[in-house]
Design a protein around this motif. Structure first.
Motif, PDB file in Angstrom:
ATOM      1  N   ASN A 108       0.883  -1.139   0.156  1.00 56.68           N
ATOM      2  CA  ASN A 108       0.352  -0.064  -0.309  1.00 56.68           C
ATOM      3  C   ASN A 108       0.651   1.471   0.449  1.00 56.68           C
ATOM      4  OD1 ASN A 108      -1.772   2.408   0.690  1.00 56.68           O
ATOM      5  ND2 ASN A 108      -3.460   0.031   1.050  1.00 56.68           N
ATOM      6  N   HIS A 109       2.261   1.049   0.822  1.00 55.28           N
ATOM      7  CA  HIS A 109       2.428   1.987   0.970  1.00 55.28           C
ATOM      8  C   HIS A 109       3.527   2.562  -0.403  1.00 55.28           C
ATOM      9  CE1 HIS A 109       5.765  -0.167   2.304  1.00 55.28           C
ATOM     10  NE2 HIS A 109       6.689   0.143   1.620  1.00 55.28           N
ATOM     11  N   ALA A 110       3.648   1.571  -1.148  1.00 58.57           N
ATOM     12  CA  ALA A 110       4.880   1.464  -2.490  1.00 58.57           C
ATOM     13  C   ALA A 110       3.841   2.013  -3.165  1.00 58.57           C
ATOM     14  CB  ALA A 110       4.825   0.401  -2.557  1.00 58.57           C
ATOM     15  N   VAL A 111       2.579   2.469  -3.289  1.00 61.59           N
ATOM     16  CA  VAL A 111       1.695   3.044  -4.361  1.00 61.59           C
ATOM     17  C   VAL A 111       1.112   4.530  -3.606  1.00 61.59           C
ATOM     18  CG1 VAL A 111      -0.451   2.428  -5.411  1.00 61.59           C
ATOM     19  CG2 VAL A 111       0.766   0.233  -4.753  1.00 61.59           C
ATOM     20  N   PHE A 112       0.548   4.163  -2.731  1.00 58.72           N
ATOM     21  CA  PHE A 112       0.468   5.536  -2.080  1.00 58.72           C
ATOM     22  C   PHE A 112       0.327   7.066  -1.192  1.00 58.72           C
ATOM     23  CE2 PHE A 112      -3.329   2.251  -3.062  1.00 58.72           C
ATOM     24  CZ  PHE A 112      -3.839   3.043  -3.846  1.00 58.72           C
ATOM     25  N   GLY A 113       1.639   6.194  -0.725  1.00 60.87           N
ATOM     26  CA  GLY A 113       2.585   6.992   0.103  1.00 60.87           C
ATOM     27  C   GLY A 113       2.561   6.361   1.748  1.00 60.87           C
ATOM     28  N   PRO A 114       3.410   6.475   2.654  1.00 64.40           N
ATOM     29  CA  PRO A 114       3.365   6.336   3.613  1.00 64.40           C
ATOM     30  C   PRO A 114       2.371   6.133   4.151  1.00 64.40           C
ATOM     31  CG  PRO A 114       5.852   6.207   3.196  1.00 64.40           C
ATOM     32  CD  PRO A 114       4.911   7.236   1.358  1.00 64.40           C
ATOM     33  N   GLY A 115       2.075   7.885   4.411  1.00 65.08           N
ATOM     34  CA  GLY A 115       1.500   8.905   5.078  1.00 65.08           C
ATOM     35  C   GLY A 115      -0.503   8.704   4.555  1.00 65.08           C
ATOM     36  N   ASN A 116      -0.696   8.278   3.859  1.00 65.15           N
ATOM     37  CA  ASN A 116      -1.822   7.760   2.830  1.00 65.15           C
ATOM     38  C   ASN A 116      -1.707   6.368   3.440  1.00 65.15           C
ATOM     39  OD1 ASN A 116      -3.030  10.047   2.256  1.00 65.15           O
ATOM     40  ND2 ASN A 116      -1.620   9.632   0.509  1.00 65.15           N
ATOM     41  N   ALA A 117      -1.217   5.422   3.556  1.00 67.69           N
ATOM     42  CA  ALA A 117      -1.171   4.115   3.801  1.00 67.69           C
ATOM     43  C   ALA A 117      -1.842   3.680   5.478  1.00 67.69           C
ATOM     44  CB  ALA A 117       0.267   3.926   3.736  1.00 67.69           C
ATOM     45  N   LEU A 118      -0.781   4.785   6.320  1.00 61.66           N
ATOM     46  CA  LEU A 118      -1.109   4.751   7.386  1.00 61.66           C
ATOM     47  C   LEU A 118      -2.436   5.261   7.449  1.00 61.66           C
ATOM     48  CD1 LEU A 118       0.382   4.310  10.692  1.00 61.66           C
ATOM     49  CD2 LEU A 118       0.804   6.993   9.957  1.00 61.66           C
ATOM     50  N   LEU A 119      -3.052   6.547   7.056  1.00 57.61           N
ATOM     51  CA  LEU A 119      -4.606   6.308   7.115  1.00 57.61           C
ATOM     52  C   LEU A 119      -5.167   5.330   6.354  1.00 57.61           C
ATOM     53  CD1 LEU A 119      -4.042  10.722   6.337  1.00 57.61           C
ATOM     54  CD2 LEU A 119      -4.662   9.246   8.703  1.00 57.61           C
ATOM     55  N   ALA A 120      -4.738   4.812   5.870  1.00 56.39           N
ATOM     56  CA  ALA A 120      -6.166   3.328   4.811  1.00 56.39           C
ATOM     57  C   ALA A 120      -5.678   2.636   5.794  1.00 56.39           C
ATOM     58  CB  ALA A 120      -5.840   3.194   4.074  1.00 56.39           C
ATOM     59  N   GLY A 121      -4.961   2.504   7.005  1.00 57.23           N
ATOM     60  CA  GLY A 121      -5.111   1.169   7.563  1.00 57.23           C
ATOM     61  C   GLY A 121      -6.033   1.751   9.093  1.00 57.23           C
ATOM     62  N   ASP A 122      -5.130   2.904   9.657  1.00 58.43           N
ATOM     63  CA  ASP A 122      -6.026   3.521  10.272  1.00 58.43           C
ATOM     64  C   ASP A 122      -7.801   3.632   9.684  1.00 58.43           C
ATOM     65  OD1 ASP A 122      -4.262   3.513  12.025  1.00 58.43           O
ATOM     66  OD2 ASP A 122      -4.390   5.951  11.412  1.00 58.43           O
ATOM     67  N   GLY A 123      -8.397   3.680   8.609  1.00 58.14           N
ATOM     68  CA  GLY A 123      -9.733   3.862   8.182  1.00 58.14           C
ATOM     69  C   GLY A 123     -10.122   2.366   7.981  1.00 58.14           C
ATOM     70  N   LEU A 124      -9.756   1.649   7.772  1.00 62.72           N
ATOM     71  CA  LEU A 124     -10.239   0.125   7.888  1.00 62.72           C
ATOM     72  C   LEU A 124     -10.199  -0.389   9.796  1.00 62.72           C
ATOM     73  CD1 LEU A 124      -7.143  -1.765   5.568  1.00 62.72           C
ATOM     74  CD2 LEU A 124     -10.011  -1.461   5.216  1.00 62.72           C
ATOM     75  N   LEU A 125      -9.669  -0.493  10.313  1.00 66.02           N
ATOM     76  CA  LEU A 125      -9.524  -0.699  11.936  1.00 66.02           C
ATOM     77  C   LEU A 125     -10.344  -0.276  12.482  1.00 66.02           C
ATOM     78  CD1 LEU A 125      -8.359  -1.637  14.203  1.00 66.02           C
ATOM     79  CD2 LEU A 125      -6.706  -0.057  15.106  1.00 66.02           C
ATOM     80  N   ASN A 126     -10.868   1.521  12.152  1.00 67.11           N
ATOM     81  CA  ASN A 126     -11.899   2.757  12.464  1.00 67.11           C
ATOM     82  C   ASN A 126     -13.245   1.654  12.337  1.00 67.11           C
ATOM     83  OD1 ASN A 126     -11.181   4.761  15.133  1.00 67.11           O
ATOM     84  ND2 ASN A 126      -9.944   4.394  13.436  1.00 67.11           N
ATOM     85  N   SER A 127     -13.422   1.289  10.748  1.00 66.18           N
ATOM     86  CA  SER A 127     -14.616   0.643   9.985  1.00 66.18           C
ATOM     87  C   SER A 127     -14.716  -0.513  10.522  1.00 66.18           C
ATOM     88  CB  SER A 127     -14.035   0.733   8.639  1.00 66.18           C
ATOM     89  OG  SER A 127     -14.074   1.655   8.043  1.00 66.18           O
ATOM     90  N   ALA A 128     -14.003  -1.607  11.036  1.00 66.68           N
ATOM     91  CA  ALA A 128     -14.041  -2.394  11.523  1.00 66.68           C
ATOM     92  C   ALA A 128     -14.962  -1.990  13.472  1.00 66.68           C
ATOM     93  CB  ALA A 128     -13.293  -2.987  12.136  1.00 66.68           C
ATOM     94  N   TYR A 129     -14.192  -1.121  13.961  1.00 64.77           N
ATOM     95  CA  TYR A 129     -15.057  -1.072  15.318  1.00 64.77           C
ATOM     96  C   TYR A 129     -16.284  -0.360  14.723  1.00 64.77           C
ATOM     97  CZ  TYR A 129     -10.279  -1.406  17.502  1.00 64.77           C
ATOM     98  OH  TYR A 129      -9.452  -1.845  18.094  1.00 64.77           O
ATOM     99  N   GLY A 130     -16.685   0.294  13.875  1.00 67.19           N
ATOM    100  CA  GLY A 130     -18.086   0.671  13.619  1.00 67.19           C
ATOM    101  C   GLY A 130     -18.814  -0.572  13.009  1.00 67.19           C
ATOM    102  N   ILE A 131     -18.302  -1.108  12.514  1.00 68.94           N
ATOM    103  CA  ILE A 131     -19.170  -2.989  12.106  1.00 68.94           C
ATOM    104  C   ILE A 131     -19.616  -3.456  13.620  1.00 68.94           C
ATOM    105  CG2 ILE A 131     -19.270  -4.483  11.211  1.00 68.94           C
ATOM    106  CD1 ILE A 131     -17.308  -3.508   8.884  1.00 68.94           C
ATOM    107  N   MET A 132     -18.843  -3.594  14.283  1.00 64.49           N
ATOM    108  CA  MET A 132     -18.690  -4.003  15.476  1.00 64.49           C
ATOM    109  C   MET A 132     -19.589  -3.179  16.747  1.00 64.49           C
ATOM    110  SD  MET A 132     -15.462  -6.341  16.434  1.00 64.49           S
ATOM    111  CE  MET A 132     -14.201  -4.912  16.401  1.00 64.49           C
ATOM    112  N   LEU A 133     -20.017  -2.073  16.682  1.00 59.04           N
ATOM    113  CA  LEU A 133     -21.133  -1.468  17.563  1.00 59.04           C
ATOM    114  C   LEU A 133     -22.043  -1.532  16.949  1.00 59.04           C
ATOM    115  CD1 LEU A 133     -18.107   1.854  18.110  1.00 59.04           C
ATOM    116  CD2 LEU A 133     -19.540  -0.043  19.802  1.00 59.04           C
ATOM    117  N   LYS A 134     -22.476  -1.703  15.649  1.00 56.27           N
ATOM    118  CA  LYS A 134     -24.219  -1.998  15.690  1.00 56.27           C
ATOM    119  C   LYS A 134     -24.475  -3.416  14.981  1.00 56.27           C
ATOM    120  CE  LYS A 134     -25.860  -1.032  10.556  1.00 56.27           C
ATOM    121  NZ  LYS A 134     -26.801  -2.711  10.285  1.00 56.27           N
ATOM    122  N   VAL A 135     -23.426  -4.161  15.060  1.00 55.05           N
ATOM    123  CA  VAL A 135     -23.409  -5.865  15.171  1.00 55.05           C
ATOM    124  C   VAL A 135     -23.962  -6.148  16.966  1.00 55.05           C
ATOM    125  CG1 VAL A 135     -22.869  -8.315  15.426  1.00 55.05           C
ATOM    126  CG2 VAL A 135     -22.287  -7.036  13.887  1.00 55.05           C
TER     127      VAL A 135
END
Length: 291
Positions: free
Chosen positions: A102-129
């Motif tokens: 991911n970081h090789a395509v989008f850069g380290p900063g954007n890769a870090l945020l993409a990972g954060d986005g997936l993690l926070n989305s997971a928490y949101g899904i679990m709260l809804k469940v």
């Protein structure tokens, strides 16, 4: 195609459909964040963790629909961990699953945020469940702990801390294995158990052992595999002084430990009064994997 391969394919299709639905509904801005999240989610992978959730639910008679969103959350967490794991500050690998990280395509900063986005989305899904199904609370809590400081993050921290240690200690290796890799695999195994399926202790033990087996085979593949086979850069563990089974026991003894752990996984299933064939075959599959 064997019965296990057919089952694996069927579960994989169910998980992929769920991932595709998540990606289709993803509407965050800026565009690079959405693209980065989708890039890693759709970069292939075996989907072992969410598949285990569905297979365990089937084995224990828990409706798949009740665990499917939690299975998705686990896959989002796993994918986030891979994005962060590849970063220059971590394992510094420019390849994952046969294509640029991911970081090789989008850069380290954007890769870090993409990972954060997936993690926070997971928490949101679990709260809804949990809001819709109170029996999911224990499972969601288990998943969160497995992903956090008492699980994956703690294991990754230890992995970094002990790079290039002059002395190797089996207890440290076990800590890294159990937390960096094992905790999320265990969470996948026990999620249906915690939602009313029972056999928590047995599947918890199985998950712990399977997680260690998975990481052990990963260490061996880093030595013997090619980039085409394993989808990432081989030989990096030794180059970066990683704490691995091969560095502690040697290659031949590590292979012997694979056989021992494989049997330990099978033994953990003995107390389950259900048809455990899929999980027996899964242990055999992990022990013999080449990618």
């Amino acid at each position: 195609m064997t019965q296990f391969q057919k089952a694996l394919k069927k579960y994989r299709e169910t998980v992929d459909a769920k991932v595709d639905d998540f990606c289709a509904k993803l509407d965050c801005r800026p565009r690079v964040l959405r693209e980065g999240m989708i890039y890693s989610l759709k970069s292939g992978g075996k989907r072992v963790r969410p598949i285990m959730v569905l297979a365990c639910a089937d084995m224990l008679g828990v409706e798949q629909e009740r665990v499917l969103d939690l299975a998705l959350a686990i896959e989002l967490i796993h994918t986030y961990s891979l994005i962060h794991d590849d970063l220059p500050e971590m394992d510094n690998d420019d390849f994952r699953r046969g294509r640029p990280s991911n970081h090789a395509v989008f850069g380290p900063g954007n890769a870090l945020l993409a990972g954060d986005g997936l993690l926070n989305s997971a928490y949101g899904i679990m709260l809804k469940v949990c809001n819709e199904d109170q029996t999911a609370l224990a499972a969601a809590n288990w998943i969160c702990e497995a992903a956090g400081i008492y699980g994956m993050i703690g294991g990754q921290s230890a992995d970094l801390l002990h790079e290039n240690d002059s002395c190797r200690d089996e207890q440290i290796l076990d800590f890294i294995y159990s937390n960096k890799t094992g905790k999320l695999i265990t969470a996948a195994c026990v999620t249906p158990c915690l939602m009313g399926g029972g056999y928590f202790l047995e599947m918890n033990t199985y998950g712990e052992r399977l997680g260690k087996l998975f990481q052990l085979t990963d260490d061996i593949l880093d030595v013997e595999g090619s980039r085409e086979e394993i989808g990432k850069t081989p030989g990096k563990d030794a180059k970066e002084g990683k704490y691995t089974a091969v560095s502690l026991y040697g290659l031949d003894n590590s292979k012997k430990k694979v056989l021992s752990l494989q049997q330990d996984c099978l033994d953990a299933l003995e107390g389950i009064d259900r048809d455990t064939w899929f999980f027996r075959e899964l242990a055999n599959y992990i022990a013999g994997r080449t990618n």
